[in-house]
Write a protein that holds these residues in place. Structure first.
Motif, PDB file in Angstrom:
ATOM      1  N   VAL A  99      -7.327   1.909  -9.318  1.00  0.00           N
ATOM      2  CA  VAL A  99      -5.977   1.452  -8.992  1.00  0.00           C
ATOM      3  C   VAL A  99      -5.510   2.099  -7.701  1.00  0.00           C
TER       4      VAL A  99
ATOM      5  N   ARG B 273      -6.626   0.207  -4.786  1.00  0.00           N
ATOM      6  CA  ARG B 273      -5.852  -1.032  -4.595  1.00  0.00           C
ATOM      7  C   ARG B 273      -4.495  -0.701  -3.970  1.00  0.00           C
ATOM      8  N   HIS B 274      -3.871   0.365  -4.494  1.00  0.00           N
ATOM      9  CA  HIS B 274      -2.576   0.756  -3.958  1.00  0.00           C
ATOM     10  C   HIS B 274      -2.713   1.206  -2.506  1.00  0.00           C
TER      11      HIS B 274
ATOM     12  N   LEU C 159      -2.943  -1.826  -0.373  1.00  0.00           N
ATOM     13  CA  LEU C 159      -1.604  -2.416  -0.216  1.00  0.00           C
ATOM     14  C   LEU C 159      -0.758  -1.560   0.720  1.00  0.00           C
TER      15      LEU C 159
END
Lengths: 172, 157
Positions: B29, B32-33, B36
């Motif tokens: 995660v 992914r963060h 972003l």
């Protein structure tokens, strides 16, 4: 000291239920990578709230509640855009034959039911939760969950029967 | 259990055999963060760059044009003169004219509208050569109360 104990307890609890939680998420979300992320996020959210575990009556339902929230947050929220992109990318990847049926059912549910309804159907019919337990998981009243279940079942059955057989086989 | 419950059991049964998602095999995660985060940072940088560009563009000295010192239309009284005078001079020099009428507002902003013609007494503010070789003449109405004062005339012999 207490935090160490909570951490160990959470690790044990999560490991014990990880497979069924992972299946629950995968039953609601198309993208495998996204499903993995959501399981990971479920663990992280549970980890942050691990101090609450001591007061939790049903730890399994508690974990399901967290997983449900993560999935619904994704299904309702801004991450749909990411998911749409991922679906677009994944369209070029053939669906494994042994998952084709599951894929079709998930797709039917996505087209027919709201995210909340999907979760309630999966929790009841695939994970064995009763309506009152789902009420605890989702923070709703027993009556509200029961009605939502009835409504969702009827919609799903109608959609599954197809446009020519509306109402066929749908009972009370 | 009702018939409908049995029916739904059968409908969703294929989902029962699906392989569970795991917390270990997916992209972390955090990654992914991070992706972003980088995307947001790039977006913010682009906005900042755009803002800087707009400020520089608004405050920059105008580029040298055909009426600047040393250029073909220099010292012919085009900039600061009337539209009628400018039309006469630049047409004689072989240019095709494209008029733009500047309309100033109270707060110092302006609109630049492409028009077929401007009043003959409109004041020419700037000229520039367009992408198709035409001469773009920017002028404001002589009675525009919000128009800036005329620029100092260029040094001419």
């Amino acid at each position: 000291m207490g935090r160490d104990r909570d951490s160990r307890r959470l690790e044990e609890l999560f490991s014990q239920h990880e497979r069924e939680l992972g299946r629950f998420v995968a039953q609601l979300v198309h993208s495998r990578q996204l499903a993995d992320d959501l399981v990971q996020e479920t663990f992280l959210a549970a980890w942050r709230s691990r101090a609450d575990l001591e007061d939790v009556r049903d730890p399994r339902a508690w974990l399901y509640g967290i997983a449900r929230n993560r999935v619904l947050m994704y299904l309702r929220g801004w991450r749909r855009a990411i998911a749409a992109y991922e679906r677009f990318v994944e369209r070029s990847v053939p669906i494994p034959q042994d998952e084709a049926d599951a894929y079709a059912v998930r797709d039917l549910m996505a087209r027919t039911l709201s995210p909340d309804e999907r979760a309630v159907i999966v929790l009841f019919h695939l994970h064995g939760f009763r309506a009152d337990e789902i009420a605890d998981i989702s923070g709703k009243s027993h009556d509200a969950v029961r009605k939502q279940l009835e409504r969702a079942r009827a919609k799903l059955a109608r959609a599954h029967a197809g446009p020519g057989d509306v109402g066929a086989g749908v009972g009370g | 259990m009702s018939d409908l419950e049995h029916q739904v059991d059968r409908i969703v049964a294929p989902l029962g055999g699906i392989a569970p998602a795991t917390r270990g095999s997916g992209r972390p995660v955090a990654r992914r963060h991070a992706i972003l985060g980088v995307a947001v940072a790039v977006l913010m940088a682009a906005v900042a760059l755009g803002t800087t560009w707009a400020v520089l563009d608004a405050t920059a000295t105008p580029d040298e044009g055909p009426a600047s010192p040393g250029q073909p239309l220099a010292c012919l009284g085009v900039v600061g003169g009337t539209a009628a005078h400018a039309e006469q001079v630049v047409t004689a020099a072989g240019y095709t004219i494209q008029w733009r009428l500047l309309v100033y507002t109270d707060d110092g902003n302006f609109q630049s509208n492409r028009v077929a013609s401007v009043p003959s007494d409109a004041v020419v503010e700037q000229v520039a050569v367009g992408t198709e070789g035409q001469l773009i003449i920017l002028a404001h109405a002589a009675d525009d109360p919000n128009a800036p004062p005329p620029a100092a005339p260029p040094p001419c012999p």
